[in-house]
Design a protein around this motif. Structure first.
Motif, PDB file in Angstrom:
ATOM      1  N   LYS A 118       0.815  -1.215   0.000  1.00  0.00           N
ATOM      2  CA  LYS A 118       0.000   0.000   0.000  1.00  0.00           C
ATOM      3  C   LYS A 118       0.856   1.275   0.000  1.00  0.00           C
ATOM      4  O   LYS A 118       0.616   2.223   0.749  1.00  0.00           O
ATOM      5  N   ILE A 119       1.883   1.279  -0.845  1.00  0.00           N
ATOM      6  CA  ILE A 119       2.690   2.486  -0.995  1.00  0.00           C
ATOM      7  C   ILE A 119       2.459   3.088  -2.371  1.00  0.00           C
ATOM      8  O   ILE A 119       2.087   2.402  -3.311  1.00  0.00           O
ATOM      9  N   ASN A 120       2.683   4.393  -2.458  1.00  0.00           N
ATOM     10  CA  ASN A 120       2.663   5.099  -3.732  1.00  0.00           C
ATOM     11  C   ASN A 120       3.869   6.022  -3.764  1.00  0.00           C
ATOM     12  O   ASN A 120       4.649   6.082  -2.805  1.00  0.00           O
ATOM     13  N   VAL A 121       4.046   6.743  -4.868  1.00  0.00           N
ATOM     14  CA  VAL A 121       5.223   7.604  -5.025  1.00  0.00           C
ATOM     15  C   VAL A 121       5.293   8.632  -3.911  1.00  0.00           C
ATOM     16  O   VAL A 121       6.354   8.850  -3.306  1.00  0.00           O
ATOM     17  N   LYS A 122       4.166   9.263  -3.595  1.00  0.00           N
ATOM     18  CA  LYS A 122       4.133  10.309  -2.574  1.00  0.00           C
ATOM     19  C   LYS A 122       4.573   9.761  -1.217  1.00  0.00           C
ATOM     20  O   LYS A 122       5.419  10.346  -0.529  1.00  0.00           O
ATOM     21  N   LYS A 123       4.008   8.603  -0.829  1.00  0.00           N
ATOM     22  CA  LYS A 123       4.348   8.013   0.474  1.00  0.00           C
ATOM     23  C   LYS A 123       5.821   7.610   0.536  1.00  0.00           C
ATOM     24  O   LYS A 123       6.488   7.786   1.555  1.00  0.00           O
ATOM     25  N   ASN A 133      20.343   5.131   5.903  1.00  0.00           N
ATOM     26  CA  ASN A 133      19.245   5.652   6.715  1.00  0.00           C
ATOM     27  C   ASN A 133      17.917   4.929   6.502  1.00  0.00           C
ATOM     28  O   ASN A 133      17.065   4.899   7.399  1.00  0.00           O
ATOM     29  N   VAL A 134      17.719   4.362   5.309  1.00  0.00           N
ATOM     30  CA  VAL A 134      16.450   3.707   4.996  1.00  0.00           C
ATOM     31  C   VAL A 134      16.431   2.256   5.470  1.00  0.00           C
ATOM     32  O   VAL A 134      15.427   1.764   5.979  1.00  0.00           O
ATOM     33  N   ARG A 135      17.565   1.572   5.324  1.00  0.00           N
ATOM     34  CA  ARG A 135      17.627   0.140   5.636  1.00  0.00           C
ATOM     35  C   ARG A 135      17.233  -0.127   7.102  1.00  0.00           C
ATOM     36  O   ARG A 135      17.752   0.499   8.027  1.00  0.00           O
ATOM     37  N   GLY A 136      16.301  -1.048   7.284  1.00  0.00           N
ATOM     38  CA  GLY A 136      15.895  -1.444   8.638  1.00  0.00           C
ATOM     39  C   GLY A 136      14.722  -0.655   9.203  1.00  0.00           C
ATOM     40  O   GLY A 136      14.133  -1.048  10.207  1.00  0.00           O
ATOM     41  N   LYS A 137      14.387   0.472   8.558  1.00  0.00           N
ATOM     42  CA  LYS A 137      13.248   1.261   9.032  1.00  0.00           C
ATOM     43  C   LYS A 137      11.938   0.630   8.549  1.00  0.00           C
ATOM     44  O   LYS A 137      11.931  -0.190   7.632  1.00  0.00           O
ATOM     45  N   LYS A 138      10.827   0.989   9.186  1.00  0.00           N
ATOM     46  CA  LYS A 138       9.533   0.407   8.814  1.00  0.00           C
ATOM     47  C   LYS A 138       8.702   1.386   7.998  1.00  0.00           C
ATOM     48  O   LYS A 138       8.596   2.561   8.333  1.00  0.00           O
ATOM     49  N   LEU A 139       8.110   0.859   6.932  1.00  0.00           N
ATOM     50  CA  LEU A 139       7.211   1.635   6.066  1.00  0.00           C
ATOM     51  C   LEU A 139       5.901   0.866   5.952  1.00  0.00           C
ATOM     52  O   LEU A 139       5.893  -0.292   5.503  1.00  0.00           O
ATOM     53  N   ASN A 140       4.812   1.480   6.409  1.00  0.00           N
ATOM     54  CA  ASN A 140       3.505   0.805   6.437  1.00  0.00           C
ATOM     55  C   ASN A 140       3.585  -0.550   7.134  1.00  0.00           C
ATOM     56  O   ASN A 140       2.998  -1.552   6.695  1.00  0.00           O
ATOM     57  N   GLY A 141       4.379  -0.590   8.208  1.00  0.00           N
ATOM     58  CA  GLY A 141       4.464  -1.804   9.021  1.00  0.00           C
ATOM     59  C   GLY A 141       5.450  -2.846   8.530  1.00  0.00           C
ATOM     60  O   GLY A 141       5.652  -3.879   9.184  1.00  0.00           O
ATOM     61  N   ARG A 142       6.093  -2.593   7.391  1.00  0.00           N
ATOM     62  CA  ARG A 142       7.040  -3.583   6.864  1.00  0.00           C
ATOM     63  C   ARG A 142       8.474  -3.076   6.996  1.00  0.00           C
ATOM     64  O   ARG A 142       8.760  -1.918   6.689  1.00  0.00           O
TER      65      ARG A 142
END
Length: 524
Positions: free
Chosen positions: A458-463, A504-513
């Motif tokens: 449930k991701i899009n470009v904006k998110k 900075n991105v690796r390991g962080k959560k996006l929409n619970g993943r």
């Protein structure tokens, strides 16, 4: 602490010589206050932001104290730091400080061959700069022994706390000897850091707090140009030719840098002089007088030499070299935008300096926008518009009549449009100082990244762009093409930003993943 020089701080001759080579004329506030404390043997807490010159603040006195001692295989100093990038950065600066000292320095971090590290340690190392996890691994293997270290430095302590290293740090401290000298550097002082300090530092600990400067940027537009080292001078010429600034201070990091830049600019016809600490008072006064009276277009200076310059009509400040600390950046760009006038601050940033740029943004709470290096077409347009305006003004003055007969003679042989174009070309070439061979320079190559989230998440470009901005500080306009598929996504990013985004991105959560990101291979 006003007007203190490095020579006043009782550092060793070898370290002072290295500092002079590095081009630093005066210590920053944290350096001026911390160096005497370290040399006196006191434990110390240094509360200061990243980018204030902390590495030199602890590195110069440590190297001064151990450089003349008889060398053994025992480790003299351990510097703990949160990331491998910072470990490498600190090691590089310590090696520059130890250029004339018999001091061996080794970075130790994960992702690097541990066997190679063990071999280097066995050969004998004086200072180890390492991340907590890898240092603890070496202690468990008994390849690093801290029972006789003289100095322990915890750098970016609050960052190590945020990254969950507090238990590792305590374990490492307990492995070291009790009579060591301990230094703790942290931008903030949360309760766990205070507890750590009270538990493991001596009662007579000295606390040095550097107040962060506030920066008013309402009237100052800040931009940066990403450059390669080999293109710095040409980039500066392109900026000057495209902007045609009225009154400009250009900052260099070193006295030698000022002299070299002034010479290069003068050869190409720019109206420029320099100011730095090796010039006598009369030279400085005369140069400043010319600059104030607008008989000088460009002033190239070091931070120290520019102190006390009180000129209200400076249109541009250009950081030819990024300064060693954020405080200097604040002072530099504050030279423009005075008396309710708008000012422009430009910084020439190499890929290695990009991290420092983000630190400046973070701690000054300001936005420094990326700007493309002007093309020759951009320069041509600026010059053309300005020349056209001058021609129109001259026609309106109507005082060119005595030149009409010369043009009429040419009119018998050539077309008047061709004559005008030839004259314009002559004027244009006179206006350009640099021999530009290419229309554009500094075009950055892109890297394609693979991210393990897609439409099913449930991701899009904006998110996705908002997520990257939030965790890494990289804005959407820096990102190239984005291809979102069902289970994963590809994004194109400038090569200079690859490591910053992955780290900075690796390991962080996006929409619970939990997000994984890596450079895409040809099979993906």
């Amino acid at each position: 602490m006003e007007n203190i020089k490095f020579n006043d701080l009782a550092l060793s001759d070898s370290v002072l010589k290295a500092i002079d080579d590095m081009g630093f004329e005066e210590p920053s506030q944290i350096q001026a206050e911390a160096i005497p404390v370290v040399l006196e043997g006191n434990d110390m807490i240094g509360q200061a932001q990243t980018g204030t010159g902390k590495t030199l603040a602890f590195g110069a006195p440590i190297i001064s104290k151990i450089s003349d001692e008889e060398k053994t295989n025992a480790i003299d100093a351990l510097i703990l730091t949160p990331t491998r990038e910072l470990a490498i950065q600190i090691t590089d600066e310590l090696n520059r400080l130890a250029r004339y000292a018999k001091t061996r320095i080794l970075p130790v971090y994960g992702g690097q061959s541990i066997d190679r590290q063990i071999k280097s340690i066995k050969r004998g190392v004086n200072i180890i700069v390492g991340t907590p996890g890898r240092i603890k691994d070496h202690i468990n293997r008994r390849t690093i022994k801290l029972d006789s270290i003289k100095f322990l430095v915890l750098d970016e302590a609050d960052e190590m706390l945020d990254m969950g290293f507090i238990d590792d740090i305590e374990s490492i401290i307990k492995s070291s000897n009790n009579d060591r000298q301990t230094m703790l550097f942290s931008a903030t002082m949360p309760a766990p850091i205070k507890k750590l300090a009270s538990k493991y530092m001596r009662n007579e600990v000295k606390h040095i707090a550097i107040v962060k400067n506030s920066l008013t940027v309402d009237k100052i537009k800040q931009y940066y140009f990403e450059v390669k080292n080999k293109d710095k001078f040409e980039t500066l010429c392109r900026i000057i030719d495209a902007d045609e600034p009225e009154s400009t201070i250009i900052f260099c990091k070193t006295k030698r840098g000022v002299d070299e830049l002034v010479e290069s600019m003068q050869v190409r016809g720019y109206n420029v002089e320099g100011m730095h600490g090796d010039m006598n008072q009369n030279q400085r006064i005369n140069t400043l007088k010319k600059f104030k009276e607008n008989t000088l277009d460009f002033l190239v200076a070091t931070d120290v030499a520019a102190r006390g310059i009180d000129v209200h009509d400076i249109s541009h400040v250009i950081n030819y070299d990024i300064p060693q600390d954020i405080e200097s950046y604040v002072h530099r760009i504050g030279r423009t935008g005075r008396a309710n006038k708008e000012g422009i601050a430009y910084s020439l940033v190499t890929p290695k300096e990009y991290v420092m740029l983000k630190q400046i943004e973070k701690f000054t709470k300001s936005k420094i926008k990326r700007k493309d290096i002007p093309t020759v077409d951009d320069i041509f347009e600026t010059k053309y518009n300005n020349m056209l305006e001058k021609i129109k003004q001259n026609i309106e003055k109507n005082d060119f009549k005595k030149y009409v007969p010369f043009v009429e003679k040419l009119d018998d042989e050539y077309n008047l449009v061709d004559i005008s174009a030839a004259l314009m070309q002559m004027l244009f070439e006179k206006e350009i100082s640099f021999d530009y061979t290419e229309n554009s320079i500094g075009v950055d190559s892109n890297v394609r990244l693979f991210i393990n989230v897609g439409r099913k998440d449930k991701i899009n470009v904006k998110k996705l762009l908002e997520f990257i901005d939030k965790v890494s500080g990289i804005e959407g306009n820096e990102i190239g093409d984005i291809d979102i598929l069902d289970k994963f996504t590809f994004i194109d990013v400038p090569e200079r930003l690859t490591d910053v985004i992955i780290r900075n991105v690796r390991g962080k959560k996006l929409n619970g993943r939990k997000v994984n990101v890596e450079v895409a291979n040809s099979n993906k």
